[in-house]
Enzyme design. Sequence first.
Site, PDB file in Angstrom:
ATOM      1  N   HIS A  61       0.813  -1.210   0.000  1.00 62.35           N
ATOM      2  CA  HIS A  61       0.000   0.000   0.000  1.00 62.35           C
ATOM      3  C   HIS A  61       0.849   1.263   0.000  1.00 62.35           C
ATOM      4  O   HIS A  61       1.949   1.282   0.552  1.00 62.35           O
ATOM      5  CB  HIS A  61      -0.899   0.040   1.239  1.00 62.35           C
ATOM      6  CG  HIS A  61      -1.835  -1.109   1.336  1.00 62.35           C
ATOM      7  ND1 HIS A  61      -2.282  -1.590   2.548  1.00 62.35           N
ATOM      8  CD2 HIS A  61      -2.422  -1.897   0.392  1.00 62.35           C
ATOM      9  CE1 HIS A  61      -3.105  -2.616   2.345  1.00 62.35           C
ATOM     10  NE2 HIS A  61      -3.193  -2.820   1.051  1.00 62.35           N
ATOM     11  N   LYS A  70       5.631   5.935   7.535  1.00 60.84           N
ATOM     12  CA  LYS A  70       5.045   5.094   8.585  1.00 60.84           C
ATOM     13  C   LYS A  70       6.139   4.565   9.511  1.00 60.84           C
ATOM     14  O   LYS A  70       7.175   4.096   9.056  1.00 60.84           O
ATOM     15  CB  LYS A  70       4.313   3.902   7.969  1.00 60.84           C
ATOM     16  CG  LYS A  70       3.136   4.289   7.100  1.00 60.84           C
ATOM     17  CD  LYS A  70       2.504   3.085   6.434  1.00 60.84           C
ATOM     18  CE  LYS A  70       1.346   3.524   5.541  1.00 60.84           C
ATOM     19  NZ  LYS A  70       0.809   2.386   4.790  1.00 60.84           N
ATOM     20  N   TYR A 130       0.950   1.528  13.528  1.00 65.07           N
ATOM     21  CA  TYR A 130       1.789   2.379  12.699  1.00 65.07           C
ATOM     22  C   TYR A 130       1.378   3.828  12.814  1.00 65.07           C
ATOM     23  O   TYR A 130       0.226   4.189  12.713  1.00 65.07           O
ATOM     24  CB  TYR A 130       1.893   1.930  11.243  1.00 65.07           C
ATOM     25  CG  TYR A 130       0.697   1.330  10.581  1.00 65.07           C
ATOM     26  CD1 TYR A 130      -0.020   2.033   9.630  1.00 65.07           C
ATOM     27  CD2 TYR A 130       0.303   0.018  10.877  1.00 65.07           C
ATOM     28  CE1 TYR A 130      -1.103   1.464   8.986  1.00 65.07           C
ATOM     29  CE2 TYR A 130      -0.777  -0.554  10.249  1.00 65.07           C
ATOM     30  CZ  TYR A 130      -1.470   0.171   9.305  1.00 65.07           C
ATOM     31  OH  TYR A 130      -2.555  -0.389   8.676  1.00 65.07           O
ATOM     32  N   ASP A 166      -6.466  -6.128  -2.447  1.00 64.98           N
ATOM     33  CA  ASP A 166      -5.050  -6.460  -2.571  1.00 64.98           C
ATOM     34  C   ASP A 166      -4.816  -7.533  -3.633  1.00 64.98           C
ATOM     35  O   ASP A 166      -3.829  -7.493  -4.361  1.00 64.98           O
ATOM     36  CB  ASP A 166      -4.474  -6.905  -1.228  1.00 64.98           C
ATOM     37  CG  ASP A 166      -4.303  -5.750  -0.255  1.00 64.98           C
ATOM     38  OD1 ASP A 166      -4.399  -4.582  -0.677  1.00 64.98           O
ATOM     39  OD2 ASP A 166      -4.073  -6.029   0.942  1.00 64.98           O
TER      40      ASP A 166
END
Length: 190
Positions: A61, A70, A130, A166
């Site tokens: 992603h 992140k 995250y 995904d």
Amino acid sequence: MNIERTELEGVLIIEPQVFGDDRGFFMESWHARRYRQRGIPGEFVQDNISFSRKHVLRGLHFQNPSPQGKLVSVLDGEIFDVAVDIRTGSPTFGAWTSVVLSSEGKRQFFVPAGFAHGFVVLSDHALVNYKCTAYYDRAAERGIRWDDPEIGIAWPVEAPVLSPKDAAAPFLRDLPTDALFHFERRDADS
């Protein structure tokens, strides 16, 4: 705190200082001044937590526009965490690096903007935290196929559990150039 630089510029593995005894442990999971001094730029504006079962793969992603850096850590369980360089013009474009993160090991993984991110759960379940440098923007959300042969990630799971989104993500070569990031060489003196 120990910082390990990876072969991808800006992608870092952090080993926080952990103080433990027979009662448990204490550690700082984020300290803005100390982390900034060690090369983790940006201001974090959003924290996310995901819970996943064994062999769930989330990724790859990224957001563009509104790219996110992140800082990833595992609160419970173990994951195989991956960053992929998707900055056109970068000498490492399409290259990937990985680290195993676990609640036991307490390491963190910093994935800067300009990289795709994904992970697969190795334990029975994982609770992943995250910190993000930009807010989530559904309109900017993008993905790359987890098994893109030109990237060649050596995932430790052969048949991961994927979301429909995904599973249908495009290969890196099929993304329009304006969906990716542009590499900007850093001046050696800065």
